[in-house]
Design a protein around this motif. Sequence first.
Motif, PDB file in Angstrom:
ATOM      1  N   TYR A 174       0.822  -1.215   0.000  1.00  0.00           N
ATOM      2  CA  TYR A 174       0.000   0.000   0.000  1.00  0.00           C
ATOM      3  C   TYR A 174       0.855   1.264   0.000  1.00  0.00           C
ATOM      4  O   TYR A 174       0.328   2.379  -0.026  1.00  0.00           O
ATOM      5  CB  TYR A 174      -0.915   0.046   1.224  1.00  0.00           C
ATOM      6  CG  TYR A 174      -1.607  -1.253   1.557  1.00  0.00           C
ATOM      7  CD1 TYR A 174      -2.368  -1.931   0.598  1.00  0.00           C
ATOM      8  CD2 TYR A 174      -1.521  -1.810   2.830  1.00  0.00           C
ATOM      9  CE1 TYR A 174      -2.998  -3.124   0.902  1.00  0.00           C
ATOM     10  CE2 TYR A 174      -2.156  -3.005   3.145  1.00  0.00           C
ATOM     11  CZ  TYR A 174      -2.890  -3.654   2.179  1.00  0.00           C
ATOM     12  OH  TYR A 174      -3.517  -4.832   2.492  1.00  0.00           O
ATOM     13  N   GLU A 194       0.372   4.385  -2.512  1.00  0.00           N
ATOM     14  CA  GLU A 194      -0.832   5.182  -2.280  1.00  0.00           C
ATOM     15  C   GLU A 194      -0.739   5.980  -0.985  1.00  0.00           C
ATOM     16  O   GLU A 194      -1.204   7.100  -0.903  1.00  0.00           O
ATOM     17  CB  GLU A 194      -2.063   4.270  -2.220  1.00  0.00           C
ATOM     18  CG  GLU A 194      -2.698   4.013  -3.569  1.00  0.00           C
ATOM     19  CD  GLU A 194      -4.048   3.335  -3.426  1.00  0.00           C
ATOM     20  OE1 GLU A 194      -5.029   4.011  -3.082  1.00  0.00           O
ATOM     21  OE2 GLU A 194      -4.103   2.119  -3.658  1.00  0.00           O
ATOM     22  N   ASN A 199      -2.402  12.046   4.252  1.00  0.00           N
ATOM     23  CA  ASN A 199      -2.822  10.665   4.398  1.00  0.00           C
ATOM     24  C   ASN A 199      -1.759   9.853   5.140  1.00  0.00           C
ATOM     25  O   ASN A 199      -2.052   9.079   6.050  1.00  0.00           O
ATOM     26  CB  ASN A 199      -3.043  10.075   3.001  1.00  0.00           C
ATOM     27  CG  ASN A 199      -3.963   8.872   3.018  1.00  0.00           C
ATOM     28  OD1 ASN A 199      -4.833   8.756   3.861  1.00  0.00           O
ATOM     29  ND2 ASN A 199      -3.753   7.975   2.082  1.00  0.00           N
ATOM     30  N   TYR A 221      -1.964   7.777   8.843  1.00  0.00           N
ATOM     31  CA  TYR A 221      -1.649   6.365   9.102  1.00  0.00           C
ATOM     32  C   TYR A 221      -0.646   6.235  10.243  1.00  0.00           C
ATOM     33  O   TYR A 221      -0.768   5.363  11.101  1.00  0.00           O
ATOM     34  CB  TYR A 221      -1.101   5.705   7.839  1.00  0.00           C
ATOM     35  CG  TYR A 221      -2.168   5.228   6.884  1.00  0.00           C
ATOM     36  CD1 TYR A 221      -2.903   4.074   7.150  1.00  0.00           C
ATOM     37  CD2 TYR A 221      -2.445   5.928   5.715  1.00  0.00           C
ATOM     38  CE1 TYR A 221      -3.877   3.632   6.276  1.00  0.00           C
ATOM     39  CE2 TYR A 221      -3.421   5.498   4.825  1.00  0.00           C
ATOM     40  CZ  TYR A 221      -4.141   4.350   5.113  1.00  0.00           C
ATOM     41  OH  TYR A 221      -5.112   3.917   4.260  1.00  0.00           O
ATOM     42  N   THR A 278     -11.986   4.809  11.662  1.00  0.00           N
ATOM     43  CA  THR A 278     -11.289   5.738  10.776  1.00  0.00           C
ATOM     44  C   THR A 278     -11.747   5.522   9.351  1.00  0.00           C
ATOM     45  O   THR A 278     -12.215   4.447   8.986  1.00  0.00           O
ATOM     46  CB  THR A 278      -9.766   5.548  10.868  1.00  0.00           C
ATOM     47  OG1 THR A 278      -9.135   6.361   9.875  1.00  0.00           O
ATOM     48  CG2 THR A 278      -9.364   4.109  10.634  1.00  0.00           C
ATOM     49  N   ASN A 279     -11.609   6.579   8.539  1.00  0.00           N
ATOM     50  CA  ASN A 279     -11.971   6.483   7.128  1.00  0.00           C
ATOM     51  C   ASN A 279     -10.773   6.124   6.250  1.00  0.00           C
ATOM     52  O   ASN A 279     -10.902   6.087   5.027  1.00  0.00           O
ATOM     53  CB  ASN A 279     -12.564   7.817   6.652  1.00  0.00           C
ATOM     54  CG  ASN A 279     -13.893   8.123   7.308  1.00  0.00           C
ATOM     55  OD1 ASN A 279     -14.683   7.219   7.569  1.00  0.00           O
ATOM     56  ND2 ASN A 279     -14.138   9.391   7.584  1.00  0.00           N
ATOM     57  N   LEU A 280      -9.630   5.869   6.849  1.00  0.00           N
ATOM     58  CA  LEU A 280      -8.446   5.541   6.074  1.00  0.00           C
ATOM     59  C   LEU A 280      -8.653   4.219   5.337  1.00  0.00           C
ATOM     60  O   LEU A 280      -9.095   3.233   5.930  1.00  0.00           O
ATOM     61  CB  LEU A 280      -7.225   5.455   6.987  1.00  0.00           C
ATOM     62  CG  LEU A 280      -6.799   6.777   7.646  1.00  0.00           C
ATOM     63  CD1 LEU A 280      -5.696   6.529   8.658  1.00  0.00           C
ATOM     64  CD2 LEU A 280      -6.341   7.770   6.586  1.00  0.00           C
ATOM     65  N   LYS A 281      -8.292   4.192   4.074  1.00  0.00           N
ATOM     66  CA  LYS A 281      -8.620   3.086   3.171  1.00  0.00           C
ATOM     67  C   LYS A 281      -8.090   1.745   3.651  1.00  0.00           C
ATOM     68  O   LYS A 281      -8.790   0.722   3.586  1.00  0.00           O
ATOM     69  CB  LYS A 281      -8.082   3.409   1.785  1.00  0.00           C
ATOM     70  CG  LYS A 281      -8.436   2.380   0.717  1.00  0.00           C
ATOM     71  CD  LYS A 281      -7.949   2.848  -0.650  1.00  0.00           C
ATOM     72  CE  LYS A 281      -8.289   1.840  -1.736  1.00  0.00           C
ATOM     73  NZ  LYS A 281      -7.808   2.301  -3.071  1.00  0.00           N
ATOM     74  N   TYR A 282      -6.825   1.713   4.138  1.00  0.00           N
ATOM     75  CA  TYR A 282      -6.189   0.450   4.480  1.00  0.00           C
ATOM     76  C   TYR A 282      -6.023   0.267   5.995  1.00  0.00           C
ATOM     77  O   TYR A 282      -5.217  -0.551   6.425  1.00  0.00           O
ATOM     78  CB  TYR A 282      -4.815   0.361   3.811  1.00  0.00           C
ATOM     79  CG  TYR A 282      -4.863   0.463   2.312  1.00  0.00           C
ATOM     80  CD1 TYR A 282      -5.454  -0.541   1.542  1.00  0.00           C
ATOM     81  CD2 TYR A 282      -4.337   1.572   1.650  1.00  0.00           C
ATOM     82  CE1 TYR A 282      -5.507  -0.448   0.159  1.00  0.00           C
ATOM     83  CE2 TYR A 282      -4.384   1.670   0.267  1.00  0.00           C
ATOM     84  CZ  TYR A 282      -4.971   0.666  -0.468  1.00  0.00           C
ATOM     85  OH  TYR A 282      -5.024   0.763  -1.827  1.00  0.00           O
ATOM     86  N   SER A 283      -6.789   1.005   6.767  1.00  0.00           N
ATOM     87  CA  SER A 283      -6.617   0.957   8.225  1.00  0.00           C
ATOM     88  C   SER A 283      -6.851  -0.445   8.789  1.00  0.00           C
ATOM     89  O   SER A 283      -6.096  -0.908   9.649  1.00  0.00           O
ATOM     90  CB  SER A 283      -7.549   1.960   8.907  1.00  0.00           C
ATOM     91  OG  SER A 283      -8.909   1.637   8.638  1.00  0.00           O
ATOM     92  N   SER A 284      -7.855  -1.152   8.294  1.00  0.00           N
ATOM     93  CA  SER A 284      -8.165  -2.483   8.820  1.00  0.00           C
ATOM     94  C   SER A 284      -7.021  -3.455   8.569  1.00  0.00           C
ATOM     95  O   SER A 284      -6.596  -4.186   9.473  1.00  0.00           O
ATOM     96  CB  SER A 284      -9.455  -3.005   8.179  1.00  0.00           C
ATOM     97  OG  SER A 284      -9.765  -4.293   8.675  1.00  0.00           O
ATOM     98  N   GLN A 285      -6.477  -3.449   7.340  1.00  0.00           N
ATOM     99  CA  GLN A 285      -5.382  -4.362   7.002  1.00  0.00           C
ATOM    100  C   GLN A 285      -4.126  -4.040   7.810  1.00  0.00           C
ATOM    101  O   GLN A 285      -3.438  -4.942   8.305  1.00  0.00           O
ATOM    102  CB  GLN A 285      -5.066  -4.273   5.501  1.00  0.00           C
ATOM    103  CG  GLN A 285      -6.211  -4.731   4.602  1.00  0.00           C
ATOM    104  CD  GLN A 285      -7.108  -3.590   4.159  1.00  0.00           C
ATOM    105  OE1 GLN A 285      -7.401  -2.689   4.947  1.00  0.00           O
ATOM    106  NE2 GLN A 285      -7.550  -3.639   2.904  1.00  0.00           N
TER     107      GLN A 285
END
Length: 326
Positions: free
Chosen positions: A70, A73, A80, A84, A106-113
Amino acid sequence: MTKCIVLICGPPACLKSTLVQILQLILNHDQILKLEYLCIKKLSEILLKKRLENKFQYNYLSFDNLFSGYENEIIENELNWKSYRSLIADEIEKIILYNTQIKSSTNLKYSSQILDRLYQSLKCRDNENILIIEDNFYYSSMRHRYHQIAQRAQIGFVSIHLYSNISTAYQRNENRDISKRVSNSSIENIYLKYELSHDDFLINTTDRGLTTEHLHRILQRIKQACNEPEQQINMIDEEQRRIATEINQQNMIYQIDQRLRKFISKYLKEQFSKNDKFQIVNEKKTFAEMINNKKQKFLELIKQRFILLNDNENIEKIFEQFLHEK
């Protein structure tokens, strides 16, 4: 419970990963607090024992591993990227202080991963252990954030800063496996940005790499940090001062950015109207992107105080001169 936070930091190709590998081999077989009797010259004997049953006394966290897949990005957008890093630090703080793993909203795209990878890296929490974190940490504020966590938790803290001259870094980078190389421009960028602070524990790896003497000093410093936990200070006042400083800096950068946006818009119209080569849409777009990239570099240099401004400075004129510099 975590006993100590150890940051392994420094520019690329300064042997951070090598140091981590050595520490992992040692900590897998000997408790760090018993290392006062360890003869570092017998390190080879320790390495030969690597097949013995692991005795985990540490957790290891690499930002490269967290961001793997990631990174392009995440890094291309500075805001961004900072979000993170804040997410990771906040989650580590919760784990250390409250022994909990609850994903932040959170609205961060890869936060869960990324948080899943973080929890996996911090799976060993049964015994008192050392948390080793490897990253460039090139702003002193990045390192300070983890110092604050150690102060709040009243645990040990040490920032081990490995460095070398940039030509040595280039050479080591070329000798790496191609999959692990970074671009020379990235190395230069990090060297340009790097901020040292008075509490960094410095190790120069330029001439001889990592020596047994270095390793001995590092182990003694980690042992000292484990035995001398950080004292809790008035974190509220310190945090308020830090936030106020950041807000002032952000406001200044924001105001400069707004002025430059207007200048660039006018500048591009003038260039396109008087220059015949900008007849193709793609050429116009490429030129505009180049100007905006220059603006981002200009703002970064102001932020890092490589460009100093007075209150009455003509920002637009200075930026126009910056555009024409090589």
